[in-house]
Design an enzyme around this catalytic site. Structure first.
Site, PDB file in Angstrom:
ATOM      1  N   LEU A 173       1.174  -1.389   0.125  1.00 39.45           N
ATOM      2  CA  LEU A 173       0.035  -0.269  -0.387  1.00 39.45           C
ATOM      3  C   LEU A 173       0.828   1.233  -0.068  1.00 39.45           C
ATOM      4  O   LEU A 173       0.204   2.445   0.451  1.00 39.45           O
ATOM      5  CB  LEU A 173      -0.612   0.198   1.205  1.00 39.45           C
ATOM      6  N   CYS A 174       1.953   1.289  -0.503  1.00 42.67           N
ATOM      7  CA  CYS A 174       2.682   2.361  -0.312  1.00 42.67           C
ATOM      8  C   CYS A 174       2.829   3.142  -1.776  1.00 42.67           C
ATOM      9  O   CYS A 174       2.291   2.601  -2.340  1.00 42.67           O
ATOM     10  CB  CYS A 174       4.618   1.964  -0.589  1.00 42.67           C
ATOM     11  N   HIS A 175       2.761   4.224  -1.684  1.00 41.22           N
ATOM     12  CA  HIS A 175       2.832   4.937  -2.759  1.00 41.22           C
ATOM     13  C   HIS A 175       3.659   4.900  -3.414  1.00 41.22           C
ATOM     14  O   HIS A 175       4.948   5.181  -2.682  1.00 41.22           O
ATOM     15  CB  HIS A 175       2.683   6.517  -2.546  1.00 41.22           C
ATOM     16  N   ASP A 204      24.019 -11.847   3.688  1.00 40.19           N
ATOM     17  CA  ASP A 204      24.250 -12.481   2.641  1.00 40.19           C
ATOM     18  C   ASP A 204      24.882 -12.794   2.055  1.00 40.19           C
ATOM     19  O   ASP A 204      25.706 -13.688   1.514  1.00 40.19           O
ATOM     20  CB  ASP A 204      23.389 -11.742   1.288  1.00 40.19           C
ATOM     21  N   MET A 210       8.891   4.880   5.275  1.00 40.01           N
ATOM     22  CA  MET A 210       9.312   3.805   5.237  1.00 40.01           C
ATOM     23  C   MET A 210       9.685   2.952   3.799  1.00 40.01           C
ATOM     24  O   MET A 210      11.068   1.985   4.004  1.00 40.01           O
ATOM     25  CB  MET A 210       7.195   3.127   3.856  1.00 40.01           C
ATOM     26  N   GLU A 211      10.483   4.012   2.790  1.00 40.76           N
ATOM     27  CA  GLU A 211      11.398   3.922   2.174  1.00 40.76           C
ATOM     28  C   GLU A 211      13.239   3.818   2.782  1.00 40.76           C
ATOM     29  O   GLU A 211      13.924   3.213   2.886  1.00 40.76           O
ATOM     30  CB  GLU A 211      11.707   5.064   1.341  1.00 40.76           C
TER      31      GLU A 211
END
Length: 169
Positions: A85-87, A138, A123-124
Site C-alpha cells: 500500500l505504499c505510494h 547475504d 517506509m523508504e
C-alpha cells in the site's frame, strides 16, 4: 463515491483501512507537497571474526559495505514494489552510512531519504536500512549464519501536515 474511494481513518487511527475494514491505498491527492525527510537506523551483530573480514575487505564476495550501500539505495527506490500500500515516490536523495562498532562486533546502518511530495518517506528509509543489513548478512553468511539484525527504527521525520517528529532516546 463508495467507502472504498474515500480516505478515512478507522476508530483506532489506522489509515490503510476504509470504514468497512477493507484495505486501501490512502488518497494523498489533497495533501500539500512539502519537502519530506525520514531517517531510519538498524544494527547487525556478528562474530568478531566476521567483522574483521568486512573491515579488511577480504570477503569472498567483495566490498561488503559498498555493495550493501548500493542495495540499500536501490531498495529505497523500490519500496512501493515491496510494500503493497505504499505510494511510488520520486525520491530526491538517499544516503546510507555504515559505522563499525568493534566493541559490540556490529555494524550500524543509517539511511536518510528525501522527496518533495504529498506523502512521507519513512517506509523508504526503513526499507533501505533493512535491505542494507540483509545484504551484509547475504555476503557474509558463509562464515557466520548467526548474525542478528536488530533495533530497526525510524529516528526522525520532517515535513507534511504533522511536521517534525524525533524518536525518544
Amino acid at each position: 463515491m463508495t467507502a472504498h474511494d474515500k480516505t478515512s481513518t478507522t476508530n483506532d487511527g489506522l489509515t490503510h483501512f476504509d470504514a468497512t475494514g477493507q484495505a486501501h491505498m490512502v488518497d494523498v491527492g489533497s495533501k500539500n507537497e512539502t519537502h519530506r525527510i525520514a531517517v531510519a537506523s538498524g544494527t547487525i551483530r556478528m562474530k568478531p571474526e566476521t567483522l574483521a573480514i568486512i573491515e579488511s575487505g577480504t570477503a569472498k564476495k567483495g566490498d561488503v559495505l559498498g555493495i550493501a550501500r548500493i542495495a540499500a539505495i536501490m531498495a529505497a527506490k523500490r519500496t512501493s514494489d515491496l510494500i503493497p500500500l505504499c505510494h511510488p515516490l520520486a525520491l530526491t536523495r538517499v544516503t546510507v552510512d555504515f559505522s563499525i562498532d568493534t566493541t559490540h562486533s556490529s555494524i550500524h546502518c543509517t539511511a536518510q531519504v528525501e522527496t518533495f511530495g504529498k506523502t512521507g518517506v519513512e517506509m523508504e528509509a526503513l526499507t533501505a536500512v533493512q535491505i542494507g543489513l540483509l545484504t551484509i548478512y547475504d555476503m557474509c553468511k558463509a562464515v557466520d549464519r548467526g548474525m542478528m539484525m536488530m533495533d530497526i527504527k525510524v529516528l526522525e521525520k520532517h515535513g507534511g501536515k504533522s511536521g517534525d517528529w524525533t524518536a525518544a532516546t
